[in-house]
Design a protein around this motif. Structure first.
Motif, PDB file in Angstrom:
ATOM      1  N   THR A   1      17.266  16.590  47.111  1.00 56.14           N
ATOM      2  CA  THR A   1      16.365  15.874  46.211  1.00 56.14           C
ATOM      3  C   THR A   1      14.995  15.670  46.847  1.00 56.14           C
TER       4      THR A   1
ATOM      5  N   GLN B   1      11.318  17.237  45.725  1.00 56.46           N
ATOM      6  CA  GLN B   1      10.137  16.387  45.533  1.00 56.46           C
ATOM      7  C   GLN B   1       8.959  16.925  46.327  1.00 56.46           C
TER       8      GLN B   1
ATOM      9  N   VAL C   1       9.329  12.743  41.288  1.00 55.31           N
ATOM     10  CA  VAL C   1      10.638  12.120  41.482  1.00 55.31           C
ATOM     11  C   VAL C   1      11.567  12.482  40.328  1.00 55.31           C
ATOM     12  N   TRP C   2      11.115  12.279  39.085  1.00 56.92           N
ATOM     13  CA  TRP C   2      12.023  12.587  37.985  1.00 56.92           C
ATOM     14  C   TRP C   2      12.228  14.082  37.819  1.00 56.92           C
TER      15      TRP C   2
ATOM     16  N   SER D   1      12.483  16.132  40.373  1.00 58.96           N
ATOM     17  CA  SER D   1      13.498  16.452  41.387  1.00 58.96           C
ATOM     18  C   SER D   1      14.877  15.998  40.924  1.00 58.96           C
ATOM     19  N   TYR D   2      14.958  14.847  40.241  1.00 58.77           N
ATOM     20  CA  TYR D   2      16.239  14.395  39.695  1.00 58.77           C
ATOM     21  C   TYR D   2      16.749  15.371  38.632  1.00 58.77           C
TER      22      TYR D   2
ATOM     23  N   MET E   1      17.922  18.630  40.532  1.00 56.13           N
ATOM     24  CA  MET E   1      19.190  18.426  41.246  1.00 56.13           C
ATOM     25  C   MET E   1      20.333  18.166  40.273  1.00 56.13           C
ATOM     26  N   GLY E   2      20.043  17.478  39.174  1.00 61.20           N
ATOM     27  CA  GLY E   2      21.070  17.281  38.154  1.00 61.20           C
ATOM     28  C   GLY E   2      21.521  18.599  37.559  1.00 61.20           C
TER      29      GLY E   2
END
Length: 109
Positions: A63, A67, A82-83, A85-86, A89-90
């Motif tokens: 993550t 970023q 940040v979102w 990268s989320y 990764m999700g």
């Protein structure tokens, strides 16, 4: 007649040797099996806990890497990276879970 103390002067030594031999065999067999089982439990627990910790740290590292990678271009600000990268990764974890579910064994009825 063996075992008779009147005719065999070494009967006590012979009996003790037999007892020691059989007790040693039983002890070696039982101890060896117990040691193998205990080692399997201990090493299995250590490997299990270490692999879970490694997986969690790899997800965190992935993550943070995404970023940093998104921030290199400069076209997305820090909060948006940040979102993103989320989201990335999700998606990676979703595809990994989907692949694992396809490999599972489904019992036939």
């Amino acid at each position: 007649m063996p075992g008779n103390p009147l005719t065999d002067p070494n009967w006590a030594n012979d009996i003790v040797d037999i007892i020691v031999r059989y007790v040693g065999k039983v002890r070696d067999t039982a101890t060896t099996r117990v040691v193998v089982v205990v080692r399997a439990i201990v090493f299995g627990t250590v490997i299990g806990l270490t692999s879970v910790a490694t997986l969690v740290l790899a997800i965190i590292l992935g993550t943070k890497f995404v970023q940093r990678l998104v921030n290199i271009g400069g076209w997305i600000d820090t909060d948006s990276s940040v979102w993103v990268s989320y989201l990335v990764m999700g998606a990676v974890l979703l595809v990994g879970g989907w692949l694992c579910m396809r490999q599972r064994h489904v019992p036939s009825h």
